[in-house]
Scaffold this motif. Structure first.
Motif, PDB file in Angstrom:
ATOM      1  N   THR A 338       0.828  -1.203   0.000  1.00 50.65           N
ATOM      2  CA  THR A 338       0.000   0.000   0.000  1.00 50.65           C
ATOM      3  C   THR A 338       0.862   1.252   0.000  1.00 50.65           C
ATOM      4  O   THR A 338       0.604   2.218  -0.744  1.00 50.65           O
ATOM      5  CB  THR A 338      -0.933  -0.002   1.220  1.00 50.65           C
ATOM      6  N   ASP A 339       1.925   1.225   0.832  1.00 51.59           N
ATOM      7  CA  ASP A 339       2.825   2.388   0.905  1.00 51.59           C
ATOM      8  C   ASP A 339       3.486   2.667  -0.440  1.00 51.59           C
ATOM      9  O   ASP A 339       3.673   3.831  -0.818  1.00 51.59           O
ATOM     10  CB  ASP A 339       3.887   2.166   1.983  1.00 51.59           C
ATOM     11  N   ARG A 340       3.851   1.596  -1.153  1.00 53.33           N
ATOM     12  CA  ARG A 340       4.562   1.778  -2.422  1.00 53.33           C
ATOM     13  C   ARG A 340       3.636   1.665  -3.637  1.00 53.33           C
ATOM     14  O   ARG A 340       4.095   1.664  -4.770  1.00 53.33           O
ATOM     15  CB  ARG A 340       5.692   0.741  -2.531  1.00 53.33           C
ATOM     16  N   LYS A 341       2.335   1.541  -3.372  1.00 60.44           N
ATOM     17  CA  LYS A 341       1.329   1.453  -4.440  1.00 60.44           C
ATOM     18  C   LYS A 341       1.609   0.283  -5.398  1.00 60.44           C
ATOM     19  O   LYS A 341       1.457   0.399  -6.617  1.00 60.44           O
ATOM     20  CB  LYS A 341       1.261   2.767  -5.210  1.00 60.44           C
ATOM     21  N   ILE A 342       2.071  -0.833  -4.793  1.00 60.66           N
ATOM     22  CA  ILE A 342       2.322  -2.054  -5.579  1.00 60.66           C
ATOM     23  C   ILE A 342       1.073  -2.925  -5.521  1.00 60.66           C
ATOM     24  O   ILE A 342       0.536  -3.189  -4.432  1.00 60.66           O
ATOM     25  CB  ILE A 342       3.545  -2.827  -5.046  1.00 60.66           C
ATOM     26  N   ARG A 343       0.606  -3.379  -6.657  1.00 59.31           N
ATOM     27  CA  ARG A 343      -0.612  -4.177  -6.747  1.00 59.31           C
ATOM     28  C   ARG A 343      -0.249  -5.668  -6.833  1.00 59.31           C
ATOM     29  O   ARG A 343       0.564  -6.066  -7.681  1.00 59.31           O
ATOM     30  CB  ARG A 343      -1.430  -3.760  -7.966  1.00 59.31           C
ATOM     31  N   LEU A 344      -0.853  -6.475  -5.962  1.00 53.89           N
ATOM     32  CA  LEU A 344      -0.649  -7.930  -5.985  1.00 53.89           C
ATOM     33  C   LEU A 344      -1.817  -8.567  -6.719  1.00 53.89           C
ATOM     34  O   LEU A 344      -2.981  -8.439  -6.315  1.00 53.89           O
ATOM     35  CB  LEU A 344      -0.559  -8.486  -4.565  1.00 53.89           C
ATOM     36  N   GLU A 345      -1.523  -9.252  -7.811  1.00 53.46           N
ATOM     37  CA  GLU A 345      -2.550  -9.933  -8.592  1.00 53.46           C
ATOM     38  C   GLU A 345      -2.446 -11.441  -8.347  1.00 53.46           C
ATOM     39  O   GLU A 345      -1.386 -12.049  -8.542  1.00 53.46           O
ATOM     40  CB  GLU A 345      -2.368  -9.633 -10.081  1.00 53.46           C
ATOM     41  N   LEU A 346      -3.556 -12.045  -7.920  1.00 55.74           N
ATOM     42  CA  LEU A 346      -3.594 -13.494  -7.639  1.00 55.74           C
ATOM     43  C   LEU A 346      -4.383 -14.179  -8.743  1.00 55.74           C
ATOM     44  O   LEU A 346      -5.585 -13.925  -8.913  1.00 55.74           O
ATOM     45  CB  LEU A 346      -4.231 -13.761  -6.278  1.00 55.74           C
ATOM     46  N   ILE A 347      -3.726 -15.025  -9.502  1.00 51.36           N
ATOM     47  CA  ILE A 347      -4.378 -15.813 -10.556  1.00 51.36           C
ATOM     48  C   ILE A 347      -4.281 -17.275 -10.117  1.00 51.36           C
ATOM     49  O   ILE A 347      -3.275 -17.958 -10.364  1.00 51.36           O
ATOM     50  CB  ILE A 347      -3.705 -15.607 -11.928  1.00 51.36           C
ATOM     51  N   LEU A 348      -5.308 -17.753  -9.425  1.00 53.87           N
ATOM     52  CA  LEU A 348      -5.259 -19.062  -8.772  1.00 53.87           C
ATOM     53  C   LEU A 348      -6.147 -20.056  -9.508  1.00 53.87           C
ATOM     54  O   LEU A 348      -7.254 -19.711  -9.957  1.00 53.87           O
ATOM     55  CB  LEU A 348      -5.693 -18.929  -7.313  1.00 53.87           C
ATOM     56  N   SER A 349      -5.680 -21.280  -9.617  1.00 52.98           N
ATOM     57  CA  SER A 349      -6.398 -22.343 -10.330  1.00 52.98           C
ATOM     58  C   SER A 349      -7.464 -22.935  -9.408  1.00 52.98           C
ATOM     59  O   SER A 349      -7.151 -23.675  -8.471  1.00 52.98           O
ATOM     60  CB  SER A 349      -5.415 -23.422 -10.779  1.00 52.98           C
ATOM     61  N   GLY A 350      -8.744 -22.583  -9.688  1.00 51.91           N
ATOM     62  CA  GLY A 350      -9.844 -23.118  -8.888  1.00 51.91           C
ATOM     63  C   GLY A 350      -9.957 -22.426  -7.544  1.00 51.91           C
ATOM     64  O   GLY A 350      -9.091 -21.669  -7.114  1.00 51.91           O
ATOM     65  N   ARG A 351     -11.064 -22.745  -6.853  1.00 47.99           N
ATOM     66  CA  ARG A 351     -11.273 -22.169  -5.528  1.00 47.99           C
ATOM     67  C   ARG A 351     -10.321 -22.787  -4.516  1.00 47.99           C
ATOM     68  O   ARG A 351      -9.869 -22.141  -3.588  1.00 47.99           O
ATOM     69  CB  ARG A 351     -12.719 -22.398  -5.085  1.00 47.99           C
TER      70      ARG A 351
END
Length: 469
Positions: A338-351
């Motif tokens: 949040t401090d560095r405005k870095i976005r974490l994207e999670l692309i996960l296979s299935g629930r």
């Protein structure tokens, strides 16, 4: 100095040779002599019985003219190489093929007693004192009308038998020495194929004991000793590499500890002696706290590596959801991102995606990789965490869009304490142990981890896990 196995074998070989030669000479001489006696006595006894059965002998034993009988006996005597006697009932030798005087009177044989022979048909000796040298003697009765009229005695010189025995012993000695010489070839084979390699291995152990781990055993054999030599060579090369690693390890640890300790000591001393005024102390206390945090991080990383080594990679395997673990780990970096405005994207296979692994150690892997990705990412960039499954394997990817890793450094990122120039510039608190820990853990799971990186584009770490059944 203790005797070598080879010298002991050589002594045993010589002792066995002496003992066997004595047994062949003494025991063989006795056995051969008895065998010849038995064989000759049987032959002579059969000849004596054959002569005793001649009608000419039976009818003329009482006659004063025995010339016809003597001529026949002389021919047989020559053939048998033995003296033949005819002894009458008065114990007189009336025919003696050994006596060249044809007109010689009969000779009384004192103490001659055929009944004393018992069941034996031959004797050795001087035959009642008649001969000066030993003879092998046999007797056979001359019978007619159920009456014993005399005896046929055949005498064979023992010296001839001894000559035959010596000839046989000579052959036995030749065979013995031939076999003895051939067995010595086995001793030479042992010396060249076993003793010398063992000596080289012993020399190598002495070199290793003196600290020379670069010494190599020059044994090139396709057998157990060759395998042992190759194993020792390999083992010492690994030990030497470990020694080099330990020296490098100590050097790196000393360097990474010395720098913050020097800073802390310098600032504390300056504050104590008044070099740093009170109004500036807060600034330098923050630096001390920063350096202390760096030391703590380094110490924790070293303890983690040591724990992996001490436990011999004993894993607590369990079934867990890797997707949920990724989410949990990502949440721990929420404040930093949040401090560095870095976005974490999670692309996960299935629930849900269950794997079989050590949950605590895989959390450590994810934490180190994500921490590394954030460290090298630019502000306001993105990091992708992705899971896929294929052929019973789960692939976990951590991909950033940071500065990337130089091509020449890709093979070195797994080494302990290794830092690229970019790493040193971005974060002085880095220990160079995070990726080494990741590699140790993944290897302990018998899985693989790879890195793909392009300078100025970004870096992707991909590791595999066993999918839970």
């Amino acid at each position: 100095m203790k005797k070598s196995i080879y010298s002991q074998l050589l002594i045993c070989y010589l002792l066995i040779g002496v003992v066997c030669f004595f047994l062949v000479t003494a025991g063989g001489s006795y056995l051969v002599e008895k065998k010849l006696e038995h064989s000759l006595s049987e032959s002579l006894y059969q000849e004596a019985n054959s002569i005793a059965s001649y009608n000419t002998v039976k009818h003329n034993i009482s006659s004063s003219n025995l010339d016809a009988i003597k001529d026949t006996l002389m021919a047989i005597s020559t053939f048998q190489n033995a003296d033949i006697w005819i002894i009458n009932n008065q114990n007189e030798i009336i025919v003696n093929t050994g006596n060249k005087n044809a007109s010689a009177p009969p000779v009384l044989l004192e103490n001659f007693d055929p009944t004393a022979w018992g069941g034996s048909y031959y004797q050795t000796g001087d035959f009642y004192g008649y001969f000066k040298t030993p003879r092998l003697s046999v007797i056979a009765p001359i019978t007619s009308d159920m009456t014993t009229k005399g005896y046929i005695a055949v005498h064979y010189q023992m010296k001839n038998l001894y000559q035959q025995r010596s000839q046989i012993l000579s052959v036995m000695h030749f065979i013995f020495f031939l076999v003895y010489a051939l067995t010595f070839m086995l001793l030479l084979f042992y010396r060249n194929k076993v003793h010398k390699p063992i000596q080289l291995i012993i020399k190598a152990t002495s070199e290793y004991d003196n600290g020379n781990l670069t010494y190599r055993i020059p044994v090139k054999a396709d057998n157990e000793l060759g395998y042992l030599a190759n194993t020792l060579n390999y083992m010492t090369s690994i030990m030497n590499q470990n020694g080099e690693y330990q020296r490098k390890f100590i050097s790196n640890v000393s360097h990474d500890f010395r720098s913050p300790l020097t800073s802390i000591k310098g600032y504390v001393t300056a504050m104590l002696d008044g070099t740093i005024p009170p109004e500036l102390q807060e600034k330098y206390l923050k630096i001390i706290a920063y350096e202390s945090e760096r030391l703590e991080k380094l110490t924790n990383s070293l303890l983690t590596l040591n724990e992996l080594d001490v436990k011999k990679r004993l894993l607590h395997m369990e079934r867990f959801d890797i997707n949920e673990t990724i989410k949990t780990t990502a949440n721990t970096f929420e404040g930093t991102c949040t401090d560095r405005k870095i976005r974490l994207e999670l692309i996960l296979s299935g629930r849900e995606l269950f794997v079989m692994a050590d949950l605590e150690q895989i959390q450590q892997v994810l934490y180190n990789l994500l921490d590394n990705a954030i460290k090298f990412s630019d502000d306001a960039s993105s990091i992708v965490l992705e899971t896929t499954e294929k052929n019973g394997k789960v692939f976990v990817s951590v991909k950033d869009k940071g500065c990337g890793i130089p091509k020449e450094s890709l093979s070195k990122v797994w080494e302990r304490f290794y830092k690229t120039d970019a790493s040193r510039g971005k974060d002085r608190k880095g220990t160079g142990l995070g990726l080494a820990i990741v590699k140790e853990i993944i290897n302990a799971h018998d899985q693989n981890i790879n890195v793909i990186s392009t300078e100025g584009v970004g870096t992707e770490f991909i590791f595999t896990l066993e999918k839970a059944k």
